[in-house]
Motif scaffolding. Structure first.
Motif, PDB file in Angstrom:
ATOM      1  N   LEU A  64     -70.859   2.687  -9.910  1.00 31.91           N
ATOM      2  CA  LEU A  64     -70.222   1.415 -10.301  1.00 31.91           C
ATOM      3  C   LEU A  64     -69.715   1.486 -11.748  1.00 31.91           C
ATOM      4  N   ARG A  65     -70.503   2.145 -12.603  1.00 26.29           N
ATOM      5  CA  ARG A  65     -70.118   2.232 -14.021  1.00 26.29           C
ATOM      6  C   ARG A  65     -68.888   3.112 -14.240  1.00 26.29           C
ATOM      7  N   CYS A  66     -68.563   3.921 -13.234  1.00 25.11           N
ATOM      8  CA  CYS A  66     -67.356   4.770 -13.372  1.00 25.11           C
ATOM      9  C   CYS A  66     -66.079   3.981 -13.064  1.00 25.11           C
ATOM     10  N   HIS A  67     -66.262   2.727 -12.612  1.00 31.97           N
ATOM     11  CA  HIS A  67     -65.067   1.932 -12.277  1.00 31.97           C
ATOM     12  C   HIS A  67     -64.532   1.215 -13.507  1.00 31.97           C
ATOM     13  N   PRO A  68     -63.229   1.307 -13.739  1.00 30.20           N
ATOM     14  CA  PRO A  68     -62.645   0.553 -14.851  1.00 30.20           C
ATOM     15  C   PRO A  68     -62.676  -0.940 -14.524  1.00 30.20           C
ATOM     16  N   GLU A  69     -62.852  -1.760 -15.539  1.00 36.20           N
ATOM     17  CA  GLU A  69     -62.872  -3.197 -15.282  1.00 36.20           C
ATOM     18  C   GLU A  69     -61.495  -3.679 -14.801  1.00 36.20           C
ATOM     19  N   LEU A  70     -61.494  -4.732 -14.056  1.00 40.61           N
ATOM     20  CA  LEU A  70     -60.225  -5.321 -13.603  1.00 40.61           C
ATOM     21  C   LEU A  70     -59.582  -6.036 -14.798  1.00 40.61           C
ATOM     22  N   ALA A  71     -58.347  -5.658 -15.071  1.00 42.74           N
ATOM     23  CA  ALA A  71     -57.585  -6.214 -16.210  1.00 42.74           C
ATOM     24  C   ALA A  71     -58.332  -5.983 -17.524  1.00 42.74           C
ATOM     25  N   GLY A  72     -59.032  -4.854 -17.572  1.00 43.09           N
ATOM     26  CA  GLY A  72     -59.855  -4.568 -18.759  1.00 43.09           C
ATOM     27  C   GLY A  72     -59.195  -3.593 -19.718  1.00 43.09           C
ATOM     28  N   ARG A  73     -60.050  -2.926 -20.501  1.00 43.19           N
ATOM     29  CA  ARG A  73     -59.559  -2.052 -21.586  1.00 43.19           C
ATOM     30  C   ARG A  73     -58.645  -0.946 -21.064  1.00 43.19           C
ATOM     31  N   ASP A  74     -59.055  -0.321 -19.959  1.00 42.89           N
ATOM     32  CA  ASP A  74     -58.241   0.796 -19.445  1.00 42.89           C
ATOM     33  C   ASP A  74     -56.839   0.340 -19.070  1.00 42.89           C
ATOM     34  N   LEU A  75     -56.757  -0.871 -18.536  1.00 47.02           N
ATOM     35  CA  LEU A  75     -55.422  -1.386 -18.191  1.00 47.02           C
ATOM     36  C   LEU A  75     -54.629  -1.642 -19.460  1.00 47.02           C
ATOM     37  N   GLN A  76     -55.281  -2.266 -20.423  1.00 46.66           N
ATOM     38  CA  GLN A  76     -54.561  -2.590 -21.680  1.00 46.66           C
ATOM     39  C   GLN A  76     -54.116  -1.309 -22.405  1.00 46.66           C
ATOM     40  N   GLN A  77     -54.973  -0.250 -22.297  1.00 47.87           N
ATOM     41  CA  GLN A  77     -54.655   0.990 -23.035  1.00 47.87           C
ATOM     42  C   GLN A  77     -53.820   1.965 -22.214  1.00 47.87           C
ATOM     43  N   GLY A  78     -53.550   1.623 -20.954  1.00 50.91           N
ATOM     44  CA  GLY A  78     -52.761   2.544 -20.129  1.00 50.91           C
ATOM     45  C   GLY A  78     -53.523   3.780 -19.715  1.00 50.91           C
ATOM     46  N   THR A  79     -54.849   3.667 -19.594  1.00 53.65           N
ATOM     47  CA  THR A  79     -55.646   4.852 -19.243  1.00 53.65           C
ATOM     48  C   THR A  79     -56.237   4.746 -17.829  1.00 53.65           C
ATOM     49  N   LEU A  80     -55.689   3.885 -17.006  1.00 54.07           N
ATOM     50  CA  LEU A  80     -56.176   3.772 -15.626  1.00 54.07           C
ATOM     51  C   LEU A  80     -55.745   4.988 -14.811  1.00 54.07           C
ATOM     52  N   THR A  81     -56.550   5.349 -13.800  1.00 55.12           N
ATOM     53  CA  THR A  81     -56.084   6.376 -12.849  1.00 55.12           C
ATOM     54  C   THR A  81     -54.921   5.783 -12.059  1.00 55.12           C
ATOM     55  N   ALA A  82     -54.150   6.668 -11.438  1.00 56.37           N
ATOM     56  CA  ALA A  82     -52.993   6.204 -10.667  1.00 56.37           C
ATOM     57  C   ALA A  82     -53.428   5.251  -9.558  1.00 56.37           C
ATOM     58  N   GLU A  83     -54.528   5.589  -8.914  1.00 61.65           N
ATOM     59  CA  GLU A  83     -55.008   4.745  -7.812  1.00 61.65           C
ATOM     60  C   GLU A  83     -55.391   3.351  -8.320  1.00 61.65           C
ATOM     61  N   SER A  84     -56.133   3.334  -9.424  1.00 60.45           N
ATOM     62  CA  SER A  84     -56.586   2.049  -9.945  1.00 60.45           C
ATOM     63  C   SER A  84     -55.408   1.209 -10.431  1.00 60.45           C
ATOM     64  N   LEU A  85     -54.452   1.844 -11.103  1.00 55.47           N
ATOM     65  CA  LEU A  85     -53.267   1.113 -11.579  1.00 55.47           C
ATOM     66  C   LEU A  85     -52.538   0.489 -10.406  1.00 55.47           C
ATOM     67  N   ARG A  86     -52.371   1.248  -9.319  1.00 55.56           N
ATOM     68  CA  ARG A  86     -51.666   0.732  -8.143  1.00 55.56           C
ATOM     69  C   ARG A  86     -52.429  -0.458  -7.551  1.00 55.56           C
ATOM     70  N   GLU A  87     -53.737  -0.303  -7.449  1.00 54.85           N
ATOM     71  CA  GLU A  87     -54.556  -1.372  -6.855  1.00 54.85           C
ATOM     72  C   GLU A  87     -54.545  -2.622  -7.730  1.00 54.85           C
ATOM     73  N   GLN A  88     -54.695  -2.437  -9.041  1.00 54.78           N
ATOM     74  CA  GLN A  88     -54.708  -3.612  -9.920  1.00 54.78           C
ATOM     75  C   GLN A  88     -53.331  -4.269  -9.964  1.00 54.78           C
ATOM     76  N   SER A  89     -52.297  -3.437  -9.861  1.00 52.68           N
ATOM     77  CA  SER A  89     -50.937  -3.972  -9.843  1.00 52.68           C
ATOM     78  C   SER A  89     -50.709  -4.799  -8.573  1.00 52.68           C
ATOM     79  N   GLN A  90     -51.175  -4.272  -7.436  1.00 52.44           N
ATOM     80  CA  GLN A  90     -50.984  -4.989  -6.164  1.00 52.44           C
ATOM     81  C   GLN A  90     -51.724  -6.328  -6.166  1.00 52.44           C
ATOM     82  N   ALA A  91     -52.794  -6.415  -6.940  1.00 56.80           N
ATOM     83  CA  ALA A  91     -53.543  -7.683  -7.025  1.00 56.80           C
ATOM     84  C   ALA A  91     -52.929  -8.617  -8.069  1.00 56.80           C
TER      85      ALA A  91
END
Ligand SMILES: NC(=O)NC1=NC(=O)NC1=O
Length: 174
Positions: A64-91
């Motif tokens: 669970l701790r390996c998951h980036p937060e939703l709309a969190g730091r990784d999103l703000q910094q552009g460091t999301l994995t491709a899969e996570s970026l796609r999923e967060q974008s779709q939401a």
């Protein structure tokens, strides 16, 4: 991609392809490779799930701790994995206004403080209105049941990512 191709993959190729079906946990794919051949998506998925279910609590919390937060730091910094970026974008989470981002960050902080791991939800099955509502609801759950709920979301994310890779899901290309 068909199962004959999957079953013929060497270790490196298998982990290259399936290493992120559990977000940032390539170990799971590395372990599942040993279980080949797989009879189909369900069989492959079952091996991923069985590995997770056999982990001690520390391992479950680690996933669970390996998951980036939703709309969190990784999103703000552009460091999301491709899969996570796609999923967060779709939401709809990559185009929130500042107030909504702040509210999610506050809720995420409260959640992480209470449970010791980030709020995890299969974003593709949710939307920008439901995410904070679900986070606020689950914030009041008991730790034992919340751990199970969060891992259930990890499995939903895994299922959707496997469907994409094996050409069974809406986002797949032949
Ligand atoms: N904390 C999270 O729920 N992260 C995620 N949910 C997804 O669907 N993809 C993620 O990276």
């Amino acid at each position: 991609m068909d199962m004959e191709k999957v079953n013929s993959m060497g270790f490196g190729e298998f982990v290259d392809v399936f290493g992120n079906v559990i977000e940032k946990c390539p170990l799971v794919a590395a372990a599942v490779w040993s279980q080949r051949p797989f009879s189909g998506l369900e069989d492959l998925e079952k091996h991923f799930f069985d590995f997770i279910d056999a982990l001690p609590r520390s391992g479950l919390e680690g996933i669970l701790r390996c998951h980036p937060e939703l709309a969190g730091r990784d999103l703000q910094q552009g460091t999301l994995t491709a899969e996570s970026l796609r999923e967060q974008s779709q939401a709809g989470l990559i185009s929130l206004d500042a107030d909504d981002v702040l509210r999610l960050q506050q809720l995420n902080a409260l959640y992480r403080k209470r449970f010791g791991f980030p709020f995890v939800l299969a974003a593709r099955l949710s939307d920008r209105a439901a995410v904070p509502r679900e986070l606020a609801r689950r914030l009041h759950c008991q730790p034992e049941s919340e751990l199970r709920t969060a891992l259930g979301e990890v499995k939903k994310i895994c299922h959707l990512r496997l469907e994409d890779l094996l050409g069974a899901g809406p986002a797949s290309v032949e």
